[in-house]
Design a protein around this motif. Structure first.
Motif, PDB file in Angstrom:
ATOM      1  N   GLY A   1       6.461  -0.288 -17.134  1.00 62.01           N
ATOM      2  CA  GLY A   1       6.970  -1.468 -16.462  1.00 62.01           C
ATOM      3  C   GLY A   1       8.419  -1.354 -16.038  1.00 62.01           C
ATOM      4  N   ALA A   2       9.108  -0.281 -16.441  1.00 57.36           N
ATOM      5  CA  ALA A   2      10.524  -0.166 -16.124  1.00 57.36           C
ATOM      6  C   ALA A   2      10.729  -0.067 -14.626  1.00 57.36           C
ATOM      7  N   GLY A   3      11.655  -0.839 -14.109  1.00 56.62           N
ATOM      8  CA  GLY A   3      12.010  -0.743 -12.702  1.00 56.62           C
ATOM      9  C   GLY A   3      11.001  -1.348 -11.755  1.00 56.62           C
ATOM     10  N   MET A   4       9.984  -2.035 -12.273  1.00 57.92           N
ATOM     11  CA  MET A   4       8.962  -2.570 -11.392  1.00 57.92           C
ATOM     12  C   MET A   4       9.331  -3.939 -10.830  1.00 57.92           C
ATOM     13  N   ARG A   5      10.490  -4.487 -11.221  1.00 59.90           N
ATOM     14  CA  ARG A   5      11.033  -5.721 -10.682  1.00 59.90           C
ATOM     15  C   ARG A   5      10.036  -6.883 -10.768  1.00 59.90           C
ATOM     16  N   ALA A   6       9.277  -6.909 -11.866  1.00 66.54           N
ATOM     17  CA  ALA A   6       8.379  -8.003 -12.171  1.00 66.54           C
ATOM     18  C   ALA A   6       7.321  -8.237 -11.088  1.00 66.54           C
ATOM     19  N   ILE A   7       6.975  -7.185 -10.352  1.00 68.22           N
ATOM     20  CA  ILE A   7       5.941  -7.309  -9.311  1.00 68.22           C
ATOM     21  C   ILE A   7       4.596  -6.980  -9.928  1.00 68.22           C
ATOM     22  N   ASN A   8       3.591  -7.736  -9.601  1.00 70.44           N
ATOM     23  CA  ASN A   8       2.239  -7.477 -10.085  1.00 70.44           C
ATOM     24  C   ASN A   8       1.606  -6.447  -9.155  1.00 70.44           C
ATOM     25  N   HIS A   9       1.407  -5.228  -9.650  1.00 73.52           N
ATOM     26  CA  HIS A   9       0.852  -4.160  -8.814  1.00 73.52           C
ATOM     27  C   HIS A   9      -0.643  -3.969  -9.040  1.00 73.52           C
ATOM     28  N   GLY A  10      -1.241  -4.804  -9.834  1.00 73.61           N
ATOM     29  CA  GLY A  10      -2.624  -4.578 -10.194  1.00 73.61           C
ATOM     30  C   GLY A  10      -3.555  -4.469  -9.007  1.00 73.61           C
ATOM     31  N   GLY A  11      -3.272  -5.214  -7.921  1.00 74.17           N
ATOM     32  CA  GLY A  11      -4.166  -5.184  -6.769  1.00 74.17           C
ATOM     33  C   GLY A  11      -3.752  -4.219  -5.686  1.00 74.17           C
ATOM     34  N   ASP A  12      -2.656  -3.526  -5.880  1.00 75.12           N
ATOM     35  CA  ASP A  12      -2.166  -2.626  -4.838  1.00 75.12           C
ATOM     36  C   ASP A  12      -3.055  -1.401  -4.718  1.00 75.12           C
ATOM     37  N   ALA A  13      -3.345  -0.997  -3.505  1.00 75.42           N
ATOM     38  CA  ALA A  13      -4.139   0.202  -3.276  1.00 75.42           C
ATOM     39  C   ALA A  13      -3.242   1.232  -2.604  1.00 75.42           C
ATOM     40  N   ASP A  14      -2.752   2.217  -3.371  1.00 74.15           N
ATOM     41  CA  ASP A  14      -1.900   3.245  -2.807  1.00 74.15           C
ATOM     42  C   ASP A  14      -2.662   4.022  -1.753  1.00 74.15           C
ATOM     43  N   VAL A  15      -1.932   4.443  -0.708  1.00 73.20           N
ATOM     44  CA  VAL A  15      -2.586   5.194   0.362  1.00 73.20           C
ATOM     45  C   VAL A  15      -2.453   6.692   0.116  1.00 73.20           C
TER      46      VAL A  15
ATOM     47  N   GLY B   1       0.780  -1.224   0.000  1.00 71.35           N
ATOM     48  CA  GLY B   1       0.000   0.000   0.000  1.00 71.35           C
ATOM     49  C   GLY B   1       0.810   1.272   0.000  1.00 71.35           C
ATOM     50  N   LEU B   2       2.134   1.142   0.188  1.00 72.45           N
ATOM     51  CA  LEU B   2       3.007   2.316   0.254  1.00 72.45           C
ATOM     52  C   LEU B   2       3.883   2.470  -0.988  1.00 72.45           C
ATOM     53  N   ARG B   3       3.699   1.606  -1.972  1.00 70.95           N
ATOM     54  CA  ARG B   3       4.593   1.623  -3.132  1.00 70.95           C
ATOM     55  C   ARG B   3       4.352   2.793  -4.079  1.00 70.95           C
ATOM     56  N   GLY B   4       3.161   3.349  -4.095  1.00 66.18           N
ATOM     57  CA  GLY B   4       2.905   4.538  -4.909  1.00 66.18           C
ATOM     58  C   GLY B   4       3.040   4.315  -6.396  1.00 66.18           C
ATOM     59  N   VAL B   5       2.641   3.146  -6.891  1.00 60.17           N
ATOM     60  CA  VAL B   5       2.792   2.854  -8.316  1.00 60.17           C
ATOM     61  C   VAL B   5       1.465   2.815  -9.069  1.00 60.17           C
ATOM     62  N   HIS B   6       0.362   3.096  -8.381  1.00 60.65           N
ATOM     63  CA  HIS B   6      -0.938   3.097  -9.069  1.00 60.65           C
ATOM     64  C   HIS B   6      -0.920   4.146 -10.174  1.00 60.65           C
ATOM     65  N   PRO B   7      -1.384   3.801 -11.361  1.00 63.44           N
ATOM     66  CA  PRO B   7      -1.303   4.758 -12.480  1.00 63.44           C
ATOM     67  C   PRO B   7      -2.101   6.035 -12.274  1.00 63.44           C
ATOM     68  N   ARG B   8      -3.099   6.021 -11.391  1.00 62.74           N
ATOM     69  CA  ARG B   8      -3.883   7.231 -11.143  1.00 62.74           C
ATOM     70  C   ARG B   8      -3.379   8.030  -9.948  1.00 62.74           C
ATOM     71  N   ASN B   9      -2.368   7.536  -9.275  1.00 66.31           N
ATOM     72  CA  ASN B   9      -1.768   8.293  -8.187  1.00 66.31           C
ATOM     73  C   ASN B   9      -1.116   9.551  -8.778  1.00 66.31           C
ATOM     74  N   PRO B  10      -1.436  10.743  -8.253  1.00 64.69           N
ATOM     75  CA  PRO B  10      -0.876  11.972  -8.828  1.00 64.69           C
ATOM     76  C   PRO B  10       0.638  11.986  -8.954  1.00 64.69           C
ATOM     77  N   VAL B  11       1.349  11.224  -8.104  1.00 61.14           N
ATOM     78  CA  VAL B  11       2.811  11.210  -8.199  1.00 61.14           C
ATOM     79  C   VAL B  11       3.275  10.681  -9.554  1.00 61.14           C
ATOM     80  N   ASN B  12       2.441   9.899 -10.212  1.00 62.24           N
ATOM     81  CA  ASN B  12       2.818   9.300 -11.486  1.00 62.24           C
ATOM     82  C   ASN B  12       2.208  10.005 -12.698  1.00 62.24           C
ATOM     83  N   LEU B  13       1.555  11.139 -12.492  1.00 61.13           N
ATOM     84  CA  LEU B  13       0.831  11.785 -13.581  1.00 61.13           C
ATOM     85  C   LEU B  13       1.600  12.894 -14.274  1.00 61.13           C
ATOM     86  N   THR B  14       2.766  13.281 -13.744  1.00 59.30           N
ATOM     87  CA  THR B  14       3.579  14.256 -14.461  1.00 59.30           C
ATOM     88  C   THR B  14       4.346  13.542 -15.575  1.00 59.30           C
TER      89      THR B  14
END
Length: 218
Positions: free
Chosen positions: A204-218, A141-154
């Motif tokens: 997918g770069a740098g994601m170390r082959a982790i499936n983040h589809g179910g992660d819920a960023d906080v 929940g702390l990885r911050g990789v959700h595509p809609r998380n504002p940190v990833n929108l710039t």
């Protein structure tokens, strides 16, 4: 000059404060009233670096409501849309309360090279707070990789900095410790220096082959 905007997100009244700066790196604090010290840290580091900052707060609320980052959507806030257009790389400051990691700073987000830069700065200036950059070692929940998380929108994405309480407050006050301020200031300055030659991380770069589809960023 600072500008403010009042809005409601999911029925929760909020105030966003944007302080425009120069350069391509911006400081973001989405939960300034929930996660003590993050609003102050974003403002201080941005001021020292001459960077843009955007802070969300819930003034006058005794128990602020925590809305997960991916639901803090740009369509709710004109200043967030402006922030995302103004900067190319975001450093988003958050707070965690993981009892098993009272000193660890988790560096998530989709721009892994930028996370490494901040980790080096933390190691040099605030070694008491070890930086964790391996996404597999960061709680989901702390990885911050959700595509809609504002940190990833710039344009270049960004780094989600999850700070423990001791790294963002001092003596029960929302005053960030000096070494952490120095570390993030140094890291943001280095990112600003490198920004003109940085490129957006590939899918997918740098994601170390982790499936983040179910992660819920906080």
């Amino acid at each position: 000059m600072a500008r403010t905007e009042e809005m409601e997100i999911e029925g929760v009244p909020m105030v966003a404060t944007l302080v425009p700066g120069r350069g391509g790196v911006g400081l973001l604090a989405l939960h300034g009233s929930n996660e003590g010290g993050t609003a102050q840290l974003a403002a201080t580091v941005a001021r020292r670096c001459g960077a843009t900052s955007l802070v969300f707060t819930q003034p006058g609320v005794r128990r602020p409501v925590h809305i997960p980052s991916p639901r803090m959507a740009p369509e709710h806030c004109a200043l967030l849309r402006e922030f995302l257009q103004r900067v190319s790389l975001t450093v988003s400051l958050h707070g965690h309360m993981r009892p098993e990691a009272p000193h660890s700073v988790f560096l998530g987000g989709r721009h892994r090279d930028a996370a490494d830069v901040l980790a080096e700065a933390l190691t040099a200036h605030a070694p008491h707070f070890p930086a964790v950059v391996d996404l597999a070692a960061i709680p989901a929940g702390l990885r911050g990789v959700h595509p809609r998380n504002p940190v990833n929108l710039t344009r270049l994405g960004g780094v989600q900095v999850e700070l423990p309480l001791l790294a963002r407050t001092t003596a029960d006050a929302d005053i960030p410790p000096g070494p952490v301020v120095e570390a993030l200031t140094a890291g943001v300055k280095e990112l600003s220096r490198q920004a003109p030659r940085r490129t957006a991380p590939q899918r997918g770069a740098g994601m170390r082959a982790i499936n983040h589809g179910g992660d819920a960023d906080v």
